[in-house]
Design an enzyme around this catalytic site. Structure first.
Site, PDB file in Angstrom:
ATOM      1  N   TRP A   1       0.793  -1.229   0.000  1.00  0.00           N
ATOM      2  CA  TRP A   1       0.000   0.000   0.000  1.00  0.00           C
ATOM      3  C   TRP A   1       0.829   1.284   0.000  1.00  0.00           C
ATOM      4  CZ3 TRP A   1      -4.432   1.453  -1.645  1.00  0.00           C
ATOM      5  CH2 TRP A   1      -4.967   2.689  -1.234  1.00  0.00           C
TER       6      TRP A   1
ATOM      7  N   ASP B   1      -5.502  -3.017  -1.319  1.00  0.00           N
ATOM      8  CA  ASP B   1      -6.665  -2.654  -2.148  1.00  0.00           C
ATOM      9  C   ASP B   1      -6.280  -2.567  -3.638  1.00  0.00           C
ATOM     10  OD1 ASP B   1      -9.225  -1.873  -2.754  1.00  0.00           O
ATOM     11  OD2 ASP B   1      -9.231  -0.119  -1.440  1.00  0.00           O
TER      12      ASP B   1
ATOM     13  N   CYS C   1     -12.269   0.691   0.197  1.00  0.00           N
ATOM     14  CA  CYS C   1     -11.991   2.121   0.337  1.00  0.00           C
ATOM     15  C   CYS C   1     -11.697   2.737  -1.028  1.00  0.00           C
ATOM     16  CB  CYS C   1     -10.825   2.352   1.298  1.00  0.00           C
ATOM     17  SG  CYS C   1     -11.170   1.776   2.975  1.00  0.00           S
TER      18      CYS C   1
ATOM     19  N   ASP D   1     -11.085  -4.465   5.602  1.00  0.00           N
ATOM     20  CA  ASP D   1     -11.253  -3.028   5.849  1.00  0.00           C
ATOM     21  C   ASP D   1     -12.697  -2.701   6.225  1.00  0.00           C
ATOM     22  OD1 ASP D   1     -10.340  -0.411   6.008  1.00  0.00           O
ATOM     23  OD2 ASP D   1      -9.257  -0.516   4.105  1.00  0.00           O
TER      24      ASP D   1
ATOM     25  N   ASP E   1      -4.584   5.600   9.488  1.00  0.00           N
ATOM     26  CA  ASP E   1      -3.504   5.344   8.532  1.00  0.00           C
ATOM     27  C   ASP E   1      -2.255   6.151   8.890  1.00  0.00           C
ATOM     28  OD1 ASP E   1      -5.491   3.887   7.370  1.00  0.00           O
ATOM     29  OD2 ASP E   1      -5.275   4.755   5.371  1.00  0.00           O
TER      30      ASP E   1
HETATM   31  C1  GLA Z   1      -7.742   2.160   4.266  1.00  0.00           C
HETATM   32  C2  GLA Z   1      -6.774   1.344   5.112  1.00  0.00           C
HETATM   33  C3  GLA Z   1      -5.401   1.345   4.464  1.00  0.00           C
HETATM   34  C4  GLA Z   1      -5.489   0.803   3.042  1.00  0.00           C
HETATM   35  C5  GLA Z   1      -6.537   1.568   2.251  1.00  0.00           C
HETATM   36  C6  GLA Z   1      -6.827   0.913   0.908  1.00  0.00           C
HETATM   37  O1  GLA Z   1      -7.375   3.499   4.263  1.00  0.00           O
HETATM   38  O2  GLA Z   1      -6.712   1.855   6.423  1.00  0.00           O
HETATM   39  O3  GLA Z   1      -4.493   0.570   5.229  1.00  0.00           O
HETATM   40  O4  GLA Z   1      -5.796  -0.561   3.092  1.00  0.00           O
HETATM   41  O5  GLA Z   1      -7.777   1.664   2.948  1.00  0.00           O
HETATM   42  O6  GLA Z   1      -7.819   1.574   0.192  1.00  0.00           O
END
Ligand code: GLA
Length: 720
Positions: free
Chosen positions: A47, A83, A132, A160, A225
């Site tokens: 990510w 994601d 997300c 998530d 995050d």
């Molecule tokens: C959220 C999660 C992140 C990541 C994104 C992906 O923000 O907290 O760690 O997985 O979604 O869209």
């Protein structure tokens, strides 16, 4: 032949290993009942290096790289897809479909490849209708998706919480709905019969997954995050460390993924992040471009001592035993009776941090062995556990009671520390600095000699003797120095004072060193004055034609949140100097990047120190994206409510700024060629009640952050 230190380490290691096997057996009835993640998961996730840019090639290459660079051998065995791996819709039977461009062969061959390297594959889904990033979520498809994952050979699912249809659950709190939905996926995964680690990602306020995650998952996010900067890391550490009682084998607090390698922090800060995560028994998931890691960054990830603390089979997260003034002490119980003690200095200034073996939970003993996990030094102490820790840094030790016969064979633990009577010193002025050497061991230290040095231009004079023939166990030797800063220099600078100690422990001559940053400022003299409307003391300096301001503050205009939070900056200015017809100029020489609303430039207003009662504010500045911006009070209300950025233009420093006032009309100009060509920014009109008479005018700086000070420098400020 093995030296006593090596033999001691080996015997501690064997004791640890036996105890480890016993502990693991005792705790196999772990949370979630799946018997997985008995120690915190270690691995990689894409990510924070590519966000939505994941694809099969990246995953396979990263796995290869982790084998080649030693990360796999160090324990990092999960390779996790985040994601954006799936196609925008399910197939006719409602099955998830991998994105055909990112994963042309699907996920199963990627899993097979990763397995062939002896590693495991993780994937991402979401409890809502969409992820997300807006791709199909598992809501209503939990068992089906779990079966799909198992059929592909998935070993780890991160789940998530975006886009959950809370409206479908009238009368239930968000937390209750999450409990229902996360349990569905947990049950779905269990029903597949495949061992799959279940990682919950629902860290929003009120979710409190640490209260209910253990029976259904292997880890849960505690905090929002993370970003690759010290402040964000600190927020996630502080938001996690208190939940030490809720985690244990099979069920872990997850303060989000490791940023080491992403370029936003220093090696010192990354070392702290890694140590804190290990001390908290957090998952060690590197979210970075593994192939681009430097040797030094890799050495952090692969430090076997620190990884062993994280992976200790007892699975006890570290407990904070003090945190006064941002100086943290944590102690983590280890298999075999030892403790991992972490001394963390969350401030910006070096400081001594101390605790004792008994406070850290160790039994009473005559002496204790200390293994410094970052330097590998092994020493003995009579009980004090201390270090002089740089700002934002850590010292991390494993400590255990020593059998009597071992203590004399180890060097006594010593600590060299520095302290200044005045952290901020005007150019040419003196301060007293104390250099202190402590013998924490159980035997004497001999022939101790201390020195203190500084950069050329400084004068350092000891105020007493700097040698002592014998320093008894538990003793401390302190030398005071008078240090005098150079008479001239930059307007604001941090100058390093370096202390050193030479001494004889029982076996050989050793040395220690410590550094302290002393801030030196040139005095700001008439007709200039200073104004600080931030919440944290700002620093000001002047020297010749140069000015500098070190400040926090959200700035004069805060675009993402509107006008209400404006007016938090520090300024060097002249009182009532801007007449109704006047021109102010300055060259901004540096404006370090900070938060989005930060910047450096010119400001005019009725009273510089009283923003809310001083409506006539106009600012012309370079913001933290290096755009030239004009901000002004158009309505006559309390705040600077309007702004204009020269879009698409980013400038290089130095940038000259010129603000021309004609009554209530102001025109901004900038020049990047030392004033040969002046380009207009815009012309603005401030509210009538805000342009009465003479105004204060000066240069200002705001970091754009509440948590950090950044320093901007200026040259040739003048008003005519
Ligand atoms: C959220 C999660 C992140 C990541 C994104 C992906 O923000 O907290 O760690 O997985 O979604 O869209």
């Amino acid at each position: 032949m093995l030296g006593p230190t090596v033999r001691l380490r080996t015997c501690l290691l064997i004791a640890c290993l036996c105890a480890a096997v016993l502990a693991a057996a005792a705790q196999s009835a772990a949370a979630q009942g799946n018997g997985l993640a008995l120690t915190p998961p270690m691995g990689w996730n894409d990510w924070y290096s590519v966000y939505c840019g994941v694809n099969a090639q990246l995953v396979e290459q990263t796995a290869q790289e982790m084998v080649a660079d030693g990360m796999k051998a160090a324990g990092y065995d999960y390779v996790n897809i985040d994601d954006c791996w799936m196609a925008p819709s399910r197939d006719a039977s409602g099955n998830l479909v991998p994105d055909p461009t990112r994963f042309p062969g699907g996920i199963a061959p990627v899993a097979a490849y990763v397995h062939s390297l002896g590693m495991k594959l993780g994937i991402y889904e979401d409890a809502g209708t969409t992820t997300c990033a807006g791709l199909p979520g598992s809501f209503g498809h939990e068992a089906q998706d779990a079966a799909t994952f198992a059929s592909w050979g998935i070993d780890y699912v991160k789940y998530d919480r975006c886009n959950i249809p809370y409206g479908d659950f009238p009368g239930e709190s968000e937390e209750q709905v999450q409990q229902t939905l996360y349990t569905r996926m947990s049950d779905g995964l269990k029903a597949t019969g495949r061992p799959i680690v279940f990682s919950m990602c629902n860290p929003d306020p009120g979710d409190d997954p640490w209260d209910w995650g253990a029976p259904i998952s292997n880890l849960w996010r505690t905090t929002t995050d993370i970003q690759d900067n010290f402040g964000s890391m600190l927020v996630n550490f502080e938001g996690t460390v208190g939940h030490y009682e809720d985690a244990g084998p099979g069920a872990w607090n997850d303060p989000d993924m490791l940023q080491i390698g992403n370029g936003g922090s220093s090696l010192l800060e990354y070392t702290s992040e890694f140590s804190l995560w290990a001390e908290m028994a957090a998952p060690l998931i590197a979210s970075t471009d593994i192939a681009a890691l430097t040797k030094a960054e890799l050495a952090i990830y692969e430090n076997p001592n620190v990884v062993a603390v994280d992976q200790d089979p007892l699975g006890r997260p570290g407990v904070p035993i003090s945190s006064a003034n941002g100086l943290w002490v944590l102690t983590k119980q280890l298999t075999g009776g030892g403790r991992a003690v972490l001394l963390f200095n969350s401030t910006n200034t070096a400081a001594a941090i101390s605790t004792t073996a008994t406070a850290a939970g160790l039994p009473r003993a005559r002496a204790y062995g200390m293994h410094n996990l970052w330097t590998n030094a092994v020493t003995e102490t009579g009980g004090a556990i201390s270090a002089f820790v740089p700002g934002r840094g850590v010292a991390m030790f494993t400590v255990s009671a020593l059998p009597k016969r071992h203590a004399p064979k180890l060097a006594p633990h010593t600590v060299l520390s520095l302290g200044s009577g005045s952290a901020e010193l005007p150019l040419g002025q003196s301060a007293t600095v104390a250099e202190s050497f402590a013998n924490d061991g159980t035997s004497d230290v001999k022939r101790v000699a201390l020195t203190l040095s500084a950069r050329p231009g400084w004068v350092v004079k000891p105020l007493g003797r700097t040698h002592v023939p014998v320093l008894a166990a538990g003793g401390r030797f302190t030398v005071s120095y008078r240090v005098t800063a150079p008479a001239s220099g930059p307007p604001l600078a941090t100058s390093i004072l370096s202390g050193a100690a030479a001494y004889d422990p029982p076996a050989r001559r050793a040395s220690a060193s410590a550094t302290l940053g002393e801030i030196v400022a040139g005095p700001v003299g008439a007709p200039l004055q200073t104004a600080d409307v931030t919440t944290h003391p700002a620093l000001f300096g002047a020297s010749g034609r140069n000015l500098a301001i070190g400040a926090r503050g959200l700035g004069v205009f805060n675009p993402p949140y509107g006008a209400a939070e404006t007016d938090s900056y520090a300024a060097i200015y002249e009182h009532a100097r801007a007449r109704r017809s006047s021109t102010a100029e300055v060259t901004v020489t540096t404006d370090p990047a900070g938060g989005v609303s930060g910047g450096a430039g010119l400001i005019e207003r009725d009273a510089m120190t009283a923003p809310k009662r001083s409506r006539a504010a106009v600012a012309l500045y370079v913001n933290n994206f290096a755009e030239v911006v004009m901000a002004w009070n158009a309505s006559g209300g309390e705040d600077v409510d309007n702004h204009y950025a020269l879009g698409s233009l980013t400038v290089r420093f130095p940038v000259a700024l010129r603000l021309v006032r004609r009554g209530s009309t102001y025109t901004g100009y900038y020049s990047t060629d030392r004033g040969k060509v002046w380009s207009p920014v815009t012309t603005v009109t401030v509210a009538a009640n805000a342009s009465s008479g003479k105004q204060d005018v000066g240069v200002f700086h705001a970091s754009g952050l509440e948590t950090w000070t950044t320093t901007a420098t200026f040259r040739d400020f003048r008003v005519r």
